[in-house]
Design an enzyme around this catalytic site. Structure first.
Site, PDB file in Angstrom:
ATOM      1  N   ASP A  14      -4.081   4.177 -10.808  1.00 44.57           N
ATOM      2  CA  ASP A  14      -3.291   5.424 -10.492  1.00 44.57           C
ATOM      3  C   ASP A  14      -3.681   6.667 -10.980  1.00 44.57           C
ATOM      4  O   ASP A  14      -4.023   6.826 -12.140  1.00 44.57           O
ATOM      5  CB  ASP A  14      -1.745   4.991 -11.188  1.00 44.57           C
ATOM      6  CG  ASP A  14      -0.761   6.034 -10.299  1.00 44.57           C
ATOM      7  OD1 ASP A  14      -0.572   5.834  -9.014  1.00 44.57           O
ATOM      8  OD2 ASP A  14      -0.033   6.866 -11.071  1.00 44.57           O
TER       9      ASP A  14
ATOM     10  N   GLU B  40      -7.901   5.761  -7.735  1.00 45.52           N
ATOM     11  CA  GLU B  40      -6.990   6.682  -6.796  1.00 45.52           C
ATOM     12  C   GLU B  40      -7.327   7.953  -6.992  1.00 45.52           C
ATOM     13  O   GLU B  40      -7.355   8.640  -8.253  1.00 45.52           O
ATOM     14  CB  GLU B  40      -5.516   6.311  -6.837  1.00 45.52           C
ATOM     15  CG  GLU B  40      -4.715   7.582  -5.840  1.00 45.52           C
ATOM     16  CD  GLU B  40      -3.313   7.770  -6.079  1.00 45.52           C
ATOM     17  OE1 GLU B  40      -2.507   8.146  -5.217  1.00 45.52           O
ATOM     18  OE2 GLU B  40      -3.043   7.609  -7.437  1.00 45.52           O
TER      19      GLU B  40
ATOM     20  N   HIS C 205       1.925   3.421   0.332  1.00 40.79           N
ATOM     21  CA  HIS C 205       3.187   3.586  -0.279  1.00 40.79           C
ATOM     22  C   HIS C 205       3.590   4.926  -0.312  1.00 40.79           C
ATOM     23  O   HIS C 205       4.757   5.501  -0.413  1.00 40.79           O
ATOM     24  CB  HIS C 205       3.515   2.832  -1.351  1.00 40.79           C
ATOM     25  CG  HIS C 205       2.895   3.592  -2.441  1.00 40.79           C
ATOM     26  ND1 HIS C 205       1.546   3.147  -2.630  1.00 40.79           N
ATOM     27  CD2 HIS C 205       3.242   3.801  -3.580  1.00 40.79           C
ATOM     28  CE1 HIS C 205       1.185   3.884  -3.958  1.00 40.79           C
ATOM     29  NE2 HIS C 205       2.050   4.306  -4.464  1.00 40.79           N
ATOM     30  N   ASP C 206       2.607   5.903  -0.312  1.00 40.64           N
ATOM     31  CA  ASP C 206       2.779   7.398  -0.451  1.00 40.64           C
ATOM     32  C   ASP C 206       2.687   8.197   0.806  1.00 40.64           C
ATOM     33  O   ASP C 206       2.858   9.423   0.762  1.00 40.64           O
ATOM     34  CB  ASP C 206       1.698   8.076  -1.435  1.00 40.64           C
ATOM     35  CG  ASP C 206       1.903   7.328  -2.850  1.00 40.64           C
ATOM     36  OD1 ASP C 206       3.132   7.116  -3.108  1.00 40.64           O
ATOM     37  OD2 ASP C 206       0.929   7.264  -3.595  1.00 40.64           O
TER      38      ASP C 206
ATOM     39  N   ASP D  95      -1.605  -2.885 -10.431  1.00 47.46           N
ATOM     40  CA  ASP D  95      -1.881  -1.301 -10.589  1.00 47.46           C
ATOM     41  C   ASP D  95      -1.857  -0.711 -12.032  1.00 47.46           C
ATOM     42  O   ASP D  95      -0.918  -1.366 -12.741  1.00 47.46           O
ATOM     43  CB  ASP D  95      -0.563  -0.896  -9.719  1.00 47.46           C
ATOM     44  CG  ASP D  95      -0.727   0.458  -8.860  1.00 47.46           C
ATOM     45  OD1 ASP D  95      -1.116   1.513  -9.630  1.00 47.46           O
ATOM     46  OD2 ASP D  95      -0.335   0.518  -7.903  1.00 47.46           O
TER      47      ASP D  95
HETATM   48  C1  GLC Z   1       0.306   7.787  -7.476  1.00 51.22           C
HETATM   49  C2  GLC Z   1       1.109   6.763  -6.656  1.00 51.22           C
HETATM   50  C3  GLC Z   1       2.344   7.429  -6.470  1.00 51.22           C
HETATM   51  C4  GLC Z   1       3.206   8.045  -7.818  1.00 51.22           C
HETATM   52  C5  GLC Z   1       2.012   8.787  -8.537  1.00 51.22           C
HETATM   53  C6  GLC Z   1       2.625   9.096  -9.828  1.00 51.22           C
HETATM   54  O1  GLC Z   1      -0.174   8.774  -6.461  1.00 51.22           O
HETATM   55  O2  GLC Z   1       0.691   6.187  -5.490  1.00 51.22           O
HETATM   56  O3  GLC Z   1       3.212   6.520  -5.785  1.00 51.22           O
HETATM   57  O4  GLC Z   1       4.290   8.484  -7.553  1.00 51.22           O
HETATM   58  O5  GLC Z   1       0.794   8.526  -8.670  1.00 51.22           O
HETATM   59  O6  GLC Z   1       2.401   7.838 -10.669  1.00 51.22           O
END
Ligand code: GLC
Ligand code: CA
Length: 568
Positions: free
Chosen positions: A211, A267, A340-341, A110
């Site tokens: 991310d 992402e 995980h979100d 990540d």
């Molecule tokens: C992304 C991650 C999430 C995190 C956010 C800030 O969306 O997947 O878990 O809280 O970024 O880094």
């Protein structure tokens, strides 16, 4: 009927390992604890590589394992070149990479570079020495009328700016105040990030999941947002797909990515197909895939993610179809229904009561047989469900805890807040993996950092291992089928049953092979479409599935193979 492209499929898709891979996301904190401190760790992942290999996994995305104070579970990094103490050592990481590669499993890390932790050395220096080498590594601004530089709000509640006494200025943080945003317009910062990426690639890492990478470019004027789109926060439209994001990513590609045989997945919130193609069209030399969230936000009401509405199935099918057709021959999709979100997919898109087993299988089949690379999230392969803890004390996620406090302060009833948290909290997906039905669920011999989901005694890997009708056994068959089928990997995509029906029926074809996927996304029986009569059964989610059926049972999935049909 939407038009389908029917040209030589191979001329469209250069085969590559990452297109054929089946990826699995590990949330290390909750995967496997090797030393009994209640926290999953790297050695715990290494212990389970045989399991992952046997399942058919050949690519891992591991959520952040870098040194972190854990304000946001590792998404707040204080040192990119060290491993988080709780997860182990650099030696453990080296061993994990070696052991995974030895089994033909690649590893994607990540990459969290929109922000660092406020404990990162760069931020400490930036605060205390504005004229120094790191003074311009973050986004600082002077206050305005006794308040912050603009009206932007944080994704996790409150303002997106905090005042730093030392420097006497405000710094921007789209996430928590412990996650200051980096200034990507500073070329020295970019060079430092690239060097850090090379550090990991030289250690054998096979790529990055990036991310919130489409938020790295902020308009330099940092304008007030007087007109945010419904359901979004002020500022969001300015820093999402911002002015320099493509030039930064192209530079990263030229400097780093293009020099390695790796895979990259960005992402990207609020990114539709047209914008997506700017990131993933091969000739643009940016990224390989993105995670978009169009299908993941279908249950968000006008009040955003906590305002949960039933999912409109027609809308879900339209989103899937749009992405399949828009990227065909021009890019490559990622395929996922949870991470995980977000809540667990079976609780959200399926039925986690009476039809848990059938719907968990169906959702996997219908999603992963489209064109793209599947990303399983740990636990979905055994049909893990949402957590629904009784009280707020059991929750750990900063977003959930902030939301609870905010809503309490606004006078919303406790029961109503908990109802929303049960539906939408990120902790739904973060409870420990359920390896077996004994105390600790095989995850830990100690006290888990977050409570286990109570249902671990019945829903667990050990119980499903030798059971031919289990969710796990279905996943093994599904992963194998996809790997062995050119149509599943590279075939084109045509929807047969489109709107106003709980059925989702589509066909994948190459010159030599046809795969038909027939799915009933409902808890009631439905007449089967004509397609079910053609071909032989390749996969079913009921023990007695058959190609010759007149009706589909609740959540029934039937996958058929046969010779291609003529274009209609
Ligand atoms: C992304 C991650 C999430 C995190 C956010 C800030 O969306 O997947 O878990 O809280 O970024 O880094
Ligand atoms: Ca541990």
């Amino acid at each position: 009927m939407a038009a389908t492209l029917r040209l030589n499929y191979m001329s469209y898709h250069t085969p590559s390992w990452w297109k054929e891979a089946t990826a699995y996301q590990i949330y290390p904190r909750s995967f496997n604890d090797s030393n009994g401190d209640g926290i999953g760790d790297l050695a715990g992942i290494t212990e389970k590589l045989d399991y992952l290999g046997e399942l058919g996994i050949d690519l891992l995305w591991i959520s952040p394992v870098y040194q972190s104070p854990n304000a946001d579970n590792g998404y707040d990094i204080s040192d990119y070149r060290e491993i988080m103490d709780e997860f182990g050592t650099m030696g453990d990481m080296t061993e994990l990479i070696r052991a995974a590669h030895g089994r033909g499993i690649r590893i994607v890390m990540d990459l969290v570079v929109n922000h660092t932790s406020d404990k990162h050395a760069w931020f400490r220096s930036s605060r205390s020495n504005p004229e120094g080498p790191y003074g311009d590594y973050y986004i600082w601004g002077a206050g305005r009328n006794g308040g912050p530089p603009n009206n932007w709000l944080s994704a996790f509640g409150g303002e997106a700016w905090s005042f730093d006494e030392r420097r006497g200025q405000y710094y921007l943080h789209i996430y928590t105040p412990n996650q200051p945003d980096l200034n990507w317009d500073n070329p020295r910062l970019r060079a430092d990030i690239y060097a850090m990426m090379r550090f990991w690639l030289e250690r054998g890492v096979d790529g990055f999941r990036m991310d919130v990478i489409n938020q790295i470019s902020k308009p330099p004027a940092l304008p007030d947002d007087t007109d945010p789109a419904p359901g979004t926060r002020p500022g969001f439209r300015f820093y999402t797909n911002g002015p320099n994001v493509h030039s930064h990513i192209r530079e990263m590609n030229a400097e780093v990515l293009s020099h390695y045989d790796i895979v990259t997945i960005g992402e990207m919130h609020a990114t539709g197909t047209e914008e997506a193609l700017r990131y993933v069209s091969p000739e643009r030399n940016e990224l390989d895939m993105i995670f978009h969230f169009e299908h993941m936000l279908l249950d968000a009401g006008p009040g955003g993610k906590w305002d949960v509405r039933p999912i409109d199935l027609d809308e879900l099918k339209r989103v899937f179809t749009r992405w399949q057709q828009a990227l065909h021959g021009r890019g490559w999709n990622s395929l996922f229904l949870n991470n995980h979100d977000y809540p667990r997919m079976v609780s959200r898109f399926g039925d986690d009561g009476e039809y848990r087993v059938q719907s968990a299988k169906l959702l996997a089949g219908v999603t992963y047989l489209m064109q793209g690379t599947p990303f399983l999230f740990q636990g979905e392969e055994i049909g893990m469900t949402n957590a629904s803890f009784e009280t707020i004390e059991s929750y750990r996620d900063v977003e959930t805890l902030n939301y609870y406090a905010e809503q309490r302060a606004a006078g919303v009833a406790e029961a109503e807040i908990m109802r929303r948290i049960h539906l939408a909290s990120r902790d739904n997906a973060r409870t420990p993996f359920q390896w077996n039905g004994v105390q600790g669920a095989g995850f830990t011999t100690g006290t888990p950092w977050i409570p286990l989901n109570d249902n671990y005694r019945s829903i667990n890997l050990a119980a499903q291992w030798d059971e031919p009708d289990s969710v796990l056994s279905f996943y093994r068959r599904l992963i194998r089928l996809r790997k062995e089928s050119a149509a599943a990997l590279y075939g084109d995509f045509e929807v047969i049953e489109e709107a106003a029906s709980p059925l989702f029926v589509y066909r994948r074809q190459t010159e030599g092979e046809m795969l038909t996927v027939v799915a009933n996304l409902s808890s009631t029986k439905h007449a089967a479409p004509q397609e079910t009569g053609r071909g032989t059964l390749a996969l079913s989610n009921y023990a007695d599935g058959s190609p010759n059926i007149t009706a589909l049972r609740p959540w029934e999935l039937v996958v058929l193979t046969g010779a291609p049909v003529q274009p209609r």
